[in-house]
Design an enzyme around this catalytic site. Sequence first.
Site, PDB file in Angstrom:
ATOM      1  N   SER A   1      -9.302  -7.093 -62.853  1.00 49.44           N
ATOM      2  CA  SER A   1      -8.450  -6.536 -61.810  1.00 49.44           C
ATOM      3  C   SER A   1      -8.839  -5.094 -61.484  1.00 49.44           C
ATOM      4  O   SER A   1      -9.621  -4.850 -60.567  1.00 49.44           O
ATOM      5  CB  SER A   1      -6.985  -6.609 -62.246  1.00 49.44           C
ATOM      6  OG  SER A   1      -6.142  -6.139 -61.226  1.00 49.44           O
ATOM      7  N   ARG A   2      -8.338  -4.134 -62.233  1.00 48.73           N
ATOM      8  CA  ARG A   2      -8.672  -2.728 -62.042  1.00 48.73           C
ATOM      9  C   ARG A   2      -8.862  -2.078 -63.414  1.00 48.73           C
ATOM     10  O   ARG A   2      -8.088  -2.324 -64.350  1.00 48.73           O
ATOM     11  CB  ARG A   2      -7.581  -1.983 -61.261  1.00 48.73           C
ATOM     12  CG  ARG A   2      -7.521  -2.346 -59.777  1.00 48.73           C
ATOM     13  CD  ARG A   2      -8.757  -1.867 -59.030  1.00 48.73           C
ATOM     14  NE  ARG A   2      -8.677  -2.098 -57.598  1.00 48.73           N
ATOM     15  CZ  ARG A   2      -9.125  -3.178 -56.981  1.00 48.73           C
ATOM     16  NH1 ARG A   2      -9.652  -4.174 -57.709  1.00 48.73           N
ATOM     17  NH2 ARG A   2      -9.046  -3.289 -55.666  1.00 48.73           N
TER      18      ARG A   2
ATOM     19  N   GLU B   1     -15.320   3.818 -63.271  1.00 48.41           N
ATOM     20  CA  GLU B   1     -16.482   3.150 -62.672  1.00 48.41           C
ATOM     21  C   GLU B   1     -17.004   3.832 -61.417  1.00 48.41           C
ATOM     22  O   GLU B   1     -18.157   3.642 -61.029  1.00 48.41           O
ATOM     23  CB  GLU B   1     -16.154   1.695 -62.358  1.00 48.41           C
ATOM     24  CG  GLU B   1     -15.153   1.506 -61.256  1.00 48.41           C
ATOM     25  CD  GLU B   1     -14.815   0.030 -61.033  1.00 48.41           C
ATOM     26  OE1 GLU B   1     -14.938  -0.438 -59.890  1.00 48.41           O
ATOM     27  OE2 GLU B   1     -14.432  -0.644 -62.002  1.00 48.41           O
TER      28      GLU B   1
END
Length: 330
Positions: A228-229, A258
């Site tokens: 997801s995140r 990221e």
Amino acid sequence: MEILAFGVQSDEKPLIEKAFAGQHDVRCLDVFLNKDTAPIAAGYEIISTSVNADLGAGVLQTLAAGGTQMIAQRSTGFNNIDLDVAERLARVSYYSPYSVAEFAWTLAMAVNRRIIRAASRTRDFDFRLDGLLGRDMRGRTAGVIGTGKIGEAFTRIAHGFGMELLGWDVAENPACTALGMTYVEKERLLAESDLISLHVPLLPATRHIIGADALARMKDDAILVNSSRGGLIDTTALVTELRAGRFLGVGLDVYEAEAGLFFLDKSLEGVDDDTLARLVTFPNVIVTSHQAYYTEDAVGQIIDATVRNVADYLAGRRSDNVLVPALPAR
């Protein structure tokens, strides 16, 4: 009209150009939108951005000063956007949930069955089975944190494996309940699940939802997957647990730091992120570069939605994809 698209992967470029053909010209850039690249957009009324774009206040102000009136983001998440500053912005509210759910299961099974290690060995003609012992998923418990469209798709696959199903969300999904899912408190889900997969958006309330306390509640031999995140997991706390020898496996398609790394080639220069560098050294960890959504089906749907968002903007129409008010009809 010419539209400027940031962060376009080589596989995406022909799809974007084809989708806009006959309607608008599109200039595709492989660079991502950030404070350094924002000036490139000067003179473009409409731009399109990717999931890793920086749409903070400074970048938005630079875009506005350069004449940009509309931003069409090619993703569903909007945690990278300062909505208090943005005035006209649309996202892709929906694309194939199966792309992400199937990839989450790919990560889960890869760490469970030691696929990376096995494939690396066979390239060296080492055919031993030592260290490759996995386990059946049937009869074990899957804990799904977030049971929206993607969480539901993940749950259906878990049901197909014959797993017990636990769920946690702010609201129950009847489709998951019909599959036999029991909704429980997050603490119970963490303690009882053999496989935990995250499918909630990144919001202030969900940032580090898997932190030191949550990790401590999990089984020592659990599998943790995040597609997801990255900000849902406190990576520093995760590394601490991994160093202690915990968890059968961890599959991460996202990472909380990221930006500036994922989607780029850093192979010749390396990275100065010590946490990520340590994370990828664990033999029971797989890290991929935010590719769960990256299927022909999902990318095609994202691009089609982006084309519709542009058309809606130019026509002054409001759609469910709009995050902030649309312009009056032109």
